[in-house]
Design a protein around this motif. Structure first.
Motif: not given
Length: 592
Positions: A445-458, A460-474
């Motif tokens: 898709d024209g991107l290099y995918h790291t496999g890590d999930v994060a959130v970017r604030e307005a 520009g600061y980025i906060t790590y959430v976890g690996r795509t394999d580590d984040v889960f639902k409870a």
């Protein structure tokens, strides 16, 4: 060992025109690299300008060992200590830039005399010893491809690396030679240390007087390093880096770490893994700093802190595990000369940062990158830090956050996978995996995918959430293990924690924490009750830790927690573990 021509020689007819002596520095290549490096040094305190105006140097040919180490460092800083290795018994080895340059040329000449050629693959399995840096510089000079290997690897791992890595030569410690005894193949064997039957003696290189006679120059995109990933979730993949992707690419790492010429840089890392090349080779020597190594068979915080003071270390990089063990000591008892402290490998918990700041007045700055890249995101020196954030994109990187399922870019404030825009592909991105299928998957898709999930604030600061394999639902809520783990280790009894989903008939999954206790604390119901109560006061209700188990945490040999192993244990478990406690065991917690 022989190979098909296309297996190792890039297909480019222009290569035949690059026929000058490969052992002679190219001033133009060194100058272009230096200009990019100096720009970052000059703007180390001006993130906005550094990020906006930095450009990767455009290089057709480049050999970092020849054009930079010989042509600049050994020429302009001949008497500065390049490498300083301190042993537990008080002995040490020191080499200047001039000495390292001269020895690397001699080692390169000897390696060529025993058959090492451009594009040959060398499995390098040494500890933190001078010979490791000698071989790295010599191999880069020749244009050989190094496959770094940890001394902790066993015979099966080594057999896999030799087969899948198509290894031509092995350079290993004599004490590890027996691990290779049953591995067949026509690869050259070189032993560093005592003589080993059937192996060449590395010591012979120091007496060799032949000429390097390196044919031609290294092209910028020639292969230089092959790294086996640490394999937290699957079989290790082979990551291919070039003569520019790591040497030049680690200008971003140098900038993030805040390195300056003349610094004494201490990094805690084991050879064989990418972080060792990050902070024990390319980033400090890009800056013209001294690489300081403090060898310890078992981690000893007081001895390490003594060495930092005695050796005058000015910059320090360590993984979160080391930082978490360091704060168990009375940090304020040492007056350290450190100007910059950074952490990488996994996100660093805010509580650790605060304890170091309180003791030393120095802020540990987080950073993020991968084996496949250099430092992508970080908190450079002098920039405001936001609690929990790993910083902003570093110079040379254009970070995109994309929906994990659709690949569509997500707006600020929405979780997305950390990706790199391939339309602005950074020099520092790997050439690819030695596997077309894996490469196509992460470069889609024209991107290099790291496999890590994060959130970017307005901002520009980025906060790590976890690996795509580590984040889960409870209970239908998304859980970031890192957030829960950060709250848990604020408790004085907790050294490390790993959070995974635990199957539950009502909620499908609940949050479970595996906890490793600090010295002096014993597992039991009272300790479980105390930690669960402590966590309740620091987490949102949906993040509630409902189960806790006291145990050693499984890790890769590079030190990363294998949550995938813990998840597997939960899914296959039929009864509680010996030191496992549930919130239902403590009725008084239910109404908190």
């Amino acid at each position: 060992m022989t190979h098909e021509e296309g297996d190792r020689v890039p297909d480019d007819p222009q290569y035949d025109d690059i026929s000058v002596d490969g052992s002679v520095p190219d001033p133009a290549a060194g100058s272009a690299f230096r200009a990019a490096r100096d720009f970052l040094l000059d703007h180390r305190d001006d993130y906005e300008m550094a990020y906006r105006d930095f450009r990767w140097p455009k290089l057709d040919t480049f050999n970092w060992a020849v054009d930079w180490f010989d042509g600049v460092l050994a020429t302009e800083r001949p008497d500065q200590t390049a490498l300083w290795v301190v042993e537990e018994d008080g002995s040490e080895a020191r080499r200047t830039f001039a000495e390292m340059s001269a020895t690397a040329r001699q080692i390169a000449a000897w390696l060529r005399s025993v058959g090492v050629r451009r594009y040959d693959r060398i499995l390098l399995m040494l500890g933190n010893q001078v010979e490791l840096w000698e071989v790295m510089l010599a191999a880069i000079r020749i244009g050989a491809v190094v496959i770094p290997a940890s001394t902790l690897l066993g015979p099966d791992d080594l057999a896999d690396r030799i087969e899948r890595g198509n290894v031509d030569h092995v350079v290993a410690r004599s004490v590890d030679a027996a691990k290779f005894a049953d591995i067949g193949g026509a690869w050259t064997r070189v032993a560093v240390g005592a003589p080993v039957a059937g192996w060449l003696r590395y010591d012979q290189a120091y007496d060799f007087l032949g000429d390097e006679a390196i044919e031609g120059r290294s092209r910028a995109d020639d292969p230089m390093l092959l790294y086996f990933t640490s394999g937290t979730t699957a079989q290790p993949k082979l990551v291919a880096h070039t003569h520019t992707s790591y040497p030049v690419g680690h200008l971003s790492t140098m900038y993030w770490q805040g390195l300056r010429p003349g610094d004494v840089h201490l990094n805690i890392s084991s050879p064989g893994w990418a972080k060792h090349a990050w902070s024990n080779l390319f980033a400090p020597w890009n800056a013209g700093a001294t690489v300081l190594v403090v060898n310890q068979a078992r981690f000893n915080a007081p001895a390490l802190l003594d060495a930092i003071v005695r050796c005058g270390a000015t910059t320090f990089c360590a993984p979160p595990t080391v930082w978490r063990m360091l704060i168990q000591a009375d940090l304020g008892a040492w007056t350290v000369p450190l100007r910059e402290c950074v952490a990488a490998g996994e996100p660093l918990n805010p509580e650790v940062i605060e304890q170091v700041r309180a003791a030393w007045g120095v802020t540990v700055r987080d950073g993020y990158g991968q084996t496949e890249t250099t430092a992508q995101i970080g908190n450079p020196p002098g920039q405001p830090l936001k609690p929990g954030s790993m910083g902003r994109p570093l110079p040379g990187y254009r970070i995109v956050l994309a929906d994990v399922l659709t690949g569509e870019r997500v707006p600020d404030g929405v979780e997305g996978e950390i990706c790199l825009d391939l339309d602005e592909r950074p020099v520092s991105l790997m050439k690819g995996y030695l596997d077309d299928e894996h490469t196509a998957h992460v470069m889609r898709d024209g991107l290099y995918h790291t496999g890590d999930v994060a959130v970017r604030e307005a901002d520009g600061y980025i906060t790590y959430v976890g690996r795509t394999d580590d984040v889960f639902k409870a209970s239908d809520y998304r859980i970031s293990p890192f957030e829960v783990e950060s709250a848990l280790i604020e408790h004085e009894a907790v050294v490390e924690a790993a959070v995974v989903p635990s199957p539950d008939p009502l909620r499908l999954a609940v949050v479970k924490a595996y906890v490793m206790l600090a010295d002096g604390y014993e597992p039991g119901p009272e300790m479980a009750r105390e930690i669960l109560r402590f966590a309740r006061g620091r987490l949102a209700p949906y993040q509630r830790v409902r189960r806790i188990e006291f145990a050693e945490l499984p890790k890769t040999i590079s030190g990363k927690i294998r949550r995938v192993e813990l998840r597997g244990a939960e899914n296959s478990r039929t009864r509680r573990a010996e030191h496992e406690y549930w919130e239902d065991d403590f009725p008084e917690l239910r109404n908190m």
